[in-house]
Design an enzyme around this catalytic site. Sequence first.
Site, PDB file in Angstrom:
ATOM      1  N   LYS A  75     -61.400 -78.896 -83.276  1.00 36.99           N
ATOM      2  CA  LYS A  75     -60.967 -80.094 -83.895  1.00 36.99           C
ATOM      3  C   LYS A  75     -59.764 -79.936 -84.496  1.00 36.99           C
ATOM      4  CE  LYS A  75     -65.453 -82.618 -83.113  1.00 36.99           C
ATOM      5  NZ  LYS A  75     -66.538 -83.198 -83.954  1.00 36.99           N
ATOM      6  N   LYS A 104     -67.168 -79.036 -72.031  1.00 48.27           N
ATOM      7  CA  LYS A 104     -68.348 -79.964 -72.136  1.00 48.27           C
ATOM      8  C   LYS A 104     -67.857 -81.380 -71.798  1.00 48.27           C
ATOM      9  CE  LYS A 104     -70.905 -81.604 -75.578  1.00 48.27           C
ATOM     10  NZ  LYS A 104     -71.828 -81.823 -76.772  1.00 48.27           N
ATOM     11  N   LYS A 118     -67.132 -87.257 -75.154  1.00 47.51           N
ATOM     12  CA  LYS A 118     -66.398 -88.548 -75.517  1.00 47.51           C
ATOM     13  C   LYS A 118     -64.894 -88.204 -76.001  1.00 47.51           C
ATOM     14  CE  LYS A 118     -69.960 -88.363 -78.779  1.00 47.51           C
ATOM     15  NZ  LYS A 118     -71.282 -88.987 -79.272  1.00 47.51           N
TER      16      LYS A 118
END
Length: 345
Positions: A117, A209, A212
Amino acid sequence: MKNTNHKPIMLSGIQPSNRITLGNYLGAIRPYVQTADMFDMYVFVADLHAITNTFDPETLAKNRKEVVCMYYACGLDFNKVKIFYQSDVKSHTELAHILTCHTTLGELNRMTQFKDKAKKAVGNGTEMIPTGLLTYPVLMAADILLYDADAVIVGADQKQHMELTRNIAERMNKKYSKRNGGKPLFVVPEPYILKTGARIMDLLDPSIKMSKSNINEKGTIFVMDSPEVIADKIKKAKTDSFNKVKYDKEKQPGIANLMEIYAALTGMTLSDIEKTYKDAPNYGVFKTDLIKIVCDELNKLQARFNEALKIYDSKLVPILEKNAKECSKIVQAKTEAIYKAIGMK
Ligand code: TRP
């Protein structure tokens, strides 16, 4: 299990940082429903986690409500499972501070989710990386340790955070049990990682994965997607040139992922699916069938989701508020024991 008088305690939550995906449903919400009878269960909306990265308040408000309605739509029993908003139980942030003081910068810097991130928050060294991203796993540890949870249902991507939680618990148990009447301060929780449906991958890039936050939305099926959008996404899902419906994660990761979705939604085994399509000349029929399977399932969820929206203010909010009060009471004794053990009394 450490907690012998009752059913084991299970705690889990979903972060309302975007719309709910098929991966959230198969990897989290459905397992909550399937295991609800085995546990004394706490399921929350991890809204404090949703502000650890850049966010928009209007969208957050909408998404956290969506998670609650999705819990309802998927069949979680609001009278049995303790469902609540994380931010309504103030002890989560309180314990997070104490745990932060027992966690090192080195440990947090090693978390792969943080590294991934942080990489996306580009600009001027670390200037653009919110500190909340770094301390995210400590907040998660606080969620879990506060309730003496025995088990935590999580996706495979959360394994490292669970390991950190266990380390913090063990470290603090060692240091403070003496001041806690000789008893461990925390229950050391076990991750409960599911086999089928636990790791649904991105449709366009099956090496990551289904999430969202992936850049290309076409790789993610959202539970509220329309049948047209679902059909389009599955048609464009990455496959390969073998043209055989065969489960081979190495050579055909795209088809393997679609087969896992198929298996998770029908209850069929992967080898049953292979047999069903063994004479098919290509992936066409398999994909057409999968589109119907996904649309049928999501169609049911969407109808119940719309029902949930209608009763949100009148029925669901009062339950959430009542649960938050009860949870606050339950964790208060825990918080006091922690303060005492660390020398605040
Ligand atoms: N980090 C989890 C995820 O992204 C969400 C979460 C926050 C959670 N706190 C938790 C899951 C506590 C289990 C227990 O999936």
